[in-house]
Design a protein around this motif. Structure first.
Motif, PDB file in Angstrom:
ATOM      1  N   ALA A  37      12.551  -8.465  28.421  1.00 21.23           N
ATOM      2  CA  ALA A  37      12.601  -7.141  27.796  1.00 21.23           C
ATOM      3  C   ALA A  37      11.301  -6.863  27.061  1.00 21.23           C
ATOM      4  O   ALA A  37      10.930  -7.604  26.150  1.00 21.23           O
ATOM      5  N   LEU A  38      10.637  -5.801  27.463  1.00 15.98           N
ATOM      6  CA  LEU A  38       9.449  -5.326  26.766  1.00 15.98           C
ATOM      7  C   LEU A  38       9.770  -3.954  26.190  1.00 15.98           C
ATOM      8  O   LEU A  38      10.698  -3.286  26.649  1.00 15.98           O
ATOM      9  N   PRO A  39       9.026  -3.510  25.197  1.00 17.07           N
ATOM     10  CA  PRO A  39       9.368  -2.249  24.519  1.00 17.07           C
ATOM     11  C   PRO A  39       9.194  -1.018  25.404  1.00 17.07           C
ATOM     12  O   PRO A  39       8.075  -0.551  25.624  1.00 17.07           O
ATOM     13  N   GLY A  40      10.304  -0.503  25.922  1.00 23.99           N
ATOM     14  CA  GLY A  40      10.265   0.661  26.798  1.00 23.99           C
ATOM     15  C   GLY A  40       9.701   1.896  26.138  1.00 23.99           C
ATOM     16  O   GLY A  40       9.081   2.734  26.804  1.00 23.99           O
ATOM     17  N   GLU A  41       9.868   2.002  24.826  1.00 23.94           N
ATOM     18  CA  GLU A  41       9.330   3.163  24.120  1.00 23.94           C
ATOM     19  C   GLU A  41       7.811   3.092  24.004  1.00 23.94           C
ATOM     20  O   GLU A  41       7.168   4.062  23.630  1.00 23.94           O
ATOM     21  N   ARG A  42       7.241   1.939  24.338  1.00 24.24           N
ATOM     22  CA  ARG A  42       5.783   1.750  24.313  1.00 24.24           C
ATOM     23  C   ARG A  42       5.256   1.486  25.727  1.00 24.24           C
ATOM     24  O   ARG A  42       4.358   0.682  25.918  1.00 24.24           O
ATOM     25  N   VAL A  43       5.818   2.170  26.697  1.00 26.14           N
ATOM     26  CA  VAL A  43       5.476   1.885  28.091  1.00 26.14           C
ATOM     27  C   VAL A  43       3.985   2.056  28.365  1.00 26.14           C
ATOM     28  O   VAL A  43       3.405   1.297  29.147  1.00 26.14           O
ATOM     29  N   ALA A  44       3.322   2.997  27.719  1.00 25.57           N
ATOM     30  CA  ALA A  44       1.879   3.161  27.927  1.00 25.57           C
ATOM     31  C   ALA A  44       1.128   1.930  27.431  1.00 25.57           C
ATOM     32  O   ALA A  44       0.191   1.461  28.095  1.00 25.57           O
ATOM     33  N   ASP A  45       1.536   1.392  26.285  1.00 27.09           N
ATOM     34  CA  ASP A  45       0.916   0.167  25.760  1.00 27.09           C
ATOM     35  C   ASP A  45       1.180  -1.013  26.695  1.00 27.09           C
ATOM     36  O   ASP A  45       0.294  -1.829  26.945  1.00 27.09           O
ATOM     37  N   VAL A  46       2.412  -1.109  27.186  1.00 25.92           N
ATOM     38  CA  VAL A  46       2.768  -2.197  28.099  1.00 25.92           C
ATOM     39  C   VAL A  46       1.901  -2.111  29.353  1.00 25.92           C
ATOM     40  O   VAL A  46       1.306  -3.115  29.780  1.00 25.92           O
ATOM     41  N   ARG A  47       1.796  -0.941  29.916  1.00 22.29           N
ATOM     42  CA  ARG A  47       0.981  -0.768  31.126  1.00 22.29           C
ATOM     43  C   ARG A  47      -0.483  -1.118  30.852  1.00 22.29           C
ATOM     44  O   ARG A  47      -1.137  -1.741  31.688  1.00 22.29           O
ATOM     45  N   GLY A  48      -0.987  -0.729  29.701  1.00 20.75           N
ATOM     46  CA  GLY A  48      -2.373  -1.046  29.349  1.00 20.75           C
ATOM     47  C   GLY A  48      -2.599  -2.542  29.228  1.00 20.75           C
ATOM     48  O   GLY A  48      -3.608  -3.067  29.714  1.00 20.75           O
ATOM     49  N   GLU A  49      -1.674  -3.240  28.596  1.00 17.13           N
ATOM     50  CA  GLU A  49      -1.784  -4.694  28.461  1.00 17.13           C
ATOM     51  C   GLU A  49      -1.720  -5.389  29.816  1.00 17.13           C
ATOM     52  O   GLU A  49      -2.459  -6.338  30.074  1.00 17.13           O
ATOM     53  N   LEU A  89       0.057 -12.336  26.523  1.00 14.47           N
ATOM     54  CA  LEU A  89       0.935 -11.168  26.533  1.00 14.47           C
ATOM     55  C   LEU A  89       2.004 -11.262  25.446  1.00 14.47           C
ATOM     56  O   LEU A  89       2.355 -10.256  24.826  1.00 14.47           O
ATOM     57  N   ALA A  90       2.508 -12.455  25.194  1.00 16.83           N
ATOM     58  CA  ALA A  90       3.497 -12.630  24.125  1.00 16.83           C
ATOM     59  C   ALA A  90       2.895 -12.261  22.772  1.00 16.83           C
ATOM     60  O   ALA A  90       3.560 -11.644  21.932  1.00 16.83           O
ATOM     61  N   ALA A  91       1.646 -12.601  22.556  1.00 20.91           N
ATOM     62  CA  ALA A  91       0.986 -12.237  21.294  1.00 20.91           C
ATOM     63  C   ALA A  91       0.850 -10.723  21.177  1.00 20.91           C
ATOM     64  O   ALA A  91       1.040 -10.151  20.094  1.00 20.91           O
ATOM     65  N   ALA A  92       0.554 -10.060  22.281  1.00 22.50           N
ATOM     66  CA  ALA A  92       0.402  -8.595  22.262  1.00 22.50           C
ATOM     67  C   ALA A  92       1.717  -7.889  21.938  1.00 22.50           C
ATOM     68  O   ALA A  92       1.715  -6.813  21.350  1.00 22.50           O
ATOM     69  N   PHE A  93       2.840  -8.498  22.331  1.00 22.26           N
ATOM     70  CA  PHE A  93       4.147  -7.879  22.127  1.00 22.26           C
ATOM     71  C   PHE A  93       5.000  -8.621  21.095  1.00 22.26           C
ATOM     72  O   PHE A  93       6.211  -8.418  21.035  1.00 22.26           O
TER      73      PHE A  93
END
Length: 160
Positions: A37-49, A89-93
């Motif tokens: 589970a990654l933060p769906g409300e931050r999908v732009a951030d997730v895609r960037g990472e 990636l874990a550190a980013a999220f």
């Protein structure tokens, strides 16, 4: 998020999963889960990472053994590059990770799950008896969305 493997390895794991995963529960191809589970409300951030993380060469992943899961069977994977990538990636999220994703276990591909332990034990014994370590290639990262039904693919971030 999943790790994308080379076609030959993916097909091998898919065949095993199709043969041994309960049909009623087998809604996905074989996969290496990096995050549930990654933060769906931050999908732009997730895609960037993910796009930034994919700016690296493909790398080898050792298929090191067959693991008994109690009610299933998985193939264990190992690669220092995979651990480093997942840690980055874990550190980013970090603020958004679930307890399950904070406690990342050894990477693996599950080819059987949710069966009687005796059935799993028999498959494990059979696969372990003929197991020879081999190498797969990590080719990228897959992003998925869960909307209450089967997982939907969102995007693939291929390594350069």
């Amino acid at each position: 998020m999943t790790l994308l493997l080379d076609d030959v390895s993916q097909q091998h794991f898919d065949r095993l999963r199709a043969a041994h995963f309960p049909v009623a529960r087998n809604h996905l191809a074989a996969h290496v889960t990096l995050f549930h589970a990654l933060p769906g409300e931050r999908v732009a951030d997730v895609r960037g990472e993910l796009a930034a993380a994919a700016g690296r060469p493909a790398f080898d992943v050792a298929v090191t053994g067959v693991r008994f899961l109690g009610r299933g069977v998985a193939y264990d994977l190992a690669a220092p590059e995979l651990t480093a990538l997942r840690d980055r990636l874990a550190a980013a999220f970090a603020a958004d990770l679930t307890p399950q994703d904070r406690q990342w276990r050894r990477p693996h591909v599950t080819v059987q799950n949710k069966v009687d332990p005796a059935v799993a034990r028999a498959l494990h014994a059979r696969l372990a008896a003929g197991f020879q370590p081999w190498t797969a290639e990590a080719r990228g990262l897959g992003l998925w969305w869960y909307r209450g039904g089967p997982w939907e693919p969102v995007d693939a971030y291929r390594f350069v």
